[in-house]
Each structure stands twice: as C-alpha cells, then as structure tokens.
Design a protein around this motif. Sequence first.
Motif, short mmCIF file in Angstrom:
data_model
loop_
_atom_site.label_atom_id
_atom_site.label_comp_id
_atom_site.label_asym_id
_atom_site.label_seq_id
_atom_site.Cartn_x
_atom_site.Cartn_y
_atom_site.Cartn_z
N ASN A 178 6.43 -0.89 -4.27
CA ASN A 178 7.44 -1.37 -3.33
C ASN A 178 8.73 -1.61 -4.14
OD1 ASN A 178 8.25 -2.09 -0.79
ND2 ASN A 178 7.17 -4.06 -0.75
N ASN A 179 9.55 -0.59 -4.23
CA ASN A 179 10.60 -0.57 -5.24
C ASN A 179 12.03 -0.49 -4.71
OD1 ASN A 179 11.84 0.32 -7.98
ND2 ASN A 179 12.20 2.10 -6.66
N MET A 191 11.42 -4.16 1.94
CA MET A 191 10.20 -4.37 1.18
C MET A 191 9.13 -5.03 2.04
SD MET A 191 11.58 -5.25 -2.67
CE MET A 191 9.99 -4.97 -3.46
N ALA A 248 5.46 -3.38 2.71
CA ALA A 248 4.28 -4.16 2.38
C ALA A 248 3.40 -4.37 3.61
CB ALA A 248 4.70 -5.51 1.79
N ASN A 262 5.13 -5.06 -6.18
CA ASN A 262 6.51 -5.30 -5.80
C ASN A 262 7.42 -5.26 -7.03
OD1 ASN A 262 5.91 -5.74 -3.05
ND2 ASN A 262 5.46 -7.90 -3.42
N ASN A 263 8.54 -4.60 -6.89
CA ASN A 263 9.52 -4.59 -7.98
C ASN A 263 10.42 -5.81 -7.81
OD1 ASN A 263 11.24 -4.06 -10.06
ND2 ASN A 263 11.84 -2.02 -9.36
N ILE A 282 11.44 -11.94 -2.89
CA ILE A 282 10.35 -11.03 -3.21
C ILE A 282 9.24 -11.74 -3.98
CG2 ILE A 282 9.71 -8.92 -4.49
CD1 ILE A 282 11.27 -8.67 -1.73
N THR A 296 5.39 -11.75 -2.90
CA THR A 296 4.28 -11.43 -3.81
C THR A 296 3.22 -12.52 -3.81
OG1 THR A 296 5.76 -10.15 -5.26
CG2 THR A 296 3.69 -10.92 -6.22
N CYS A 301 -2.18 -7.84 -5.18
CA CYS A 301 -0.72 -7.74 -5.19
C CYS A 301 -0.17 -8.34 -6.46
CB CYS A 301 -0.11 -8.43 -3.97
SG CYS A 301 1.69 -8.26 -3.89
N GLN A 315 3.62 -8.33 -9.17
CA GLN A 315 5.07 -8.10 -9.24
C GLN A 315 5.45 -7.74 -10.66
OE1 GLN A 315 7.64 -10.81 -7.10
NE2 GLN A 315 8.95 -11.06 -8.90
#
Length: 244
Positions: free
Chosen positions: A80-81, A110, A114, A133-134, A156, A160, A174, A176
């Motif tokens: 997820n970037n 995002m 997700a 996640n980024n 974010i 996460t 999940c 990050q």
Amino acid sequence: MKSIIVTGASSGIGRATAEAFLEQGHKVGLIARRGDRLAEIAVKHKDAVVLPVDVTDEGAMQAAFDKFLDLTGRLDVLFNNAGSFGPAAAIDRVELDDFDNVLNVNVRGMFIAAQLAFRQMKDQDPRGGRIINNGSLSAHSPRPDSVCYTVSKHAITGLTRSLMLDGRDFDIACGQIDIGNARTNMVEDLNARFKAEDPRSRGLATMDVKDAARSVLHMADLPLEANVPFMTVMANQMPYAGRG
C-alpha cells in the motif's frame, strides 16, 4: 508464486518494489494513474498486470482488484504505497485544497486499498495475507515544511496498528515500512530545492531505492506466522537519530 498488488507502481519506491517482486517470479498487479508508465514495466515482465486507476476512486479500485483477482484467484500481499508529498510550506502558507488533496491520496487512497485487500484476504480459501503500508520517517521525525505529508503519515501509522489487531483472527498480517531518503523523484526534487536555497549545502543524504525495495520484499516473504510490525530503512547519514 505469490499474487501481489502494488499501488503507486509507476515510479519511485512503488516501481522499484514491483520490479523486485516480478524478478522473483510473482504475479503483480500494478496500480497507478499513469497507464503508460505501468505498460513500460509490463513490457519487460510477463507476470505484470497493468491496472491504471486513481487510488481515491472507490469504484475504479474495486474494478481493478476484481480484474486482478479474476486472473489470480487470490491476493497474498498488498504493498500500500501510493502517496503525495503536497506543498513544501509552513502551515500558514498551505491552502486547504492542497491539504485535502494530500489526505485524499495518502489516507483515503490507502484506506480504500487496505479495505479491499482485507476483505479479500478474510474471505479467500485458504484465508489470510499480508498488507504492507508505506509510512515515512515523517511519522516519527518530520522535516520542516512538511505538515501535510506528516499529518497523513501519522494517520497511516494508526491504520497499520488497527489492521495488525483486526487482522489477527483472519490470518492477515499487517506491517509498516518507514523509508528515509530513497533516491526517488520526490527526494531529488527536495534536494534541488535545498541546494537552490543554499548553494553550499551538501543536500540530503540518500540511498538506492532498490535497498528500500529489498526491505519490502523481506517483509512480504515472511510466513504468516511472523510479522514485522514496523521497519525503518534509511540513508545511513540522515540526521534521524541523536541531537544537534
């Protein structure tokens, strides 16, 4: 072979990571607005699936996921970037529309990705998967004039942490990754701005974007019984730690 979706796959960290997955023989769905740039990747990799879509468009994202899943039958990993930096300015010089645009991409976009991944991973058989996640070092130590981006990346981190907890009962892991100064167009633009403001400046310390991609690959390759909740990978000379 895993089935993987990468958002923001047309450039920077997203593109480098998508190419790293493809080189490992995985099936990769490439999501970004610029279909022509995604096609450049697909020309070199037969397992790339081009999915040109705006991550903030819920209906279009659902259609993109459906198209990919029609080909693969399941989703093992979401990177997820996709993200936007927004204006480089102090808060009193930021237009609300610009702030909204950053939140729209970095948080809404995002969240949508997700949500779609979580729903698929929860219901597929065998169930489970991994969402990466980024985040950003800005969620820990922001640089000046980054208020829009920094606010979004704190959000974010909340996403996460919630997904880590909510995914446990469904074998969804999940984590990050917080990346500092990988050599992308965004970082090069910042470097150019700093050097223009102070020609004597050495600019930002940076690292090869492929090193960031390898870190994402490591997280994705873990079995679902293991997770990296948070990983930081950064240019070694960045002034992230310590006091001046």
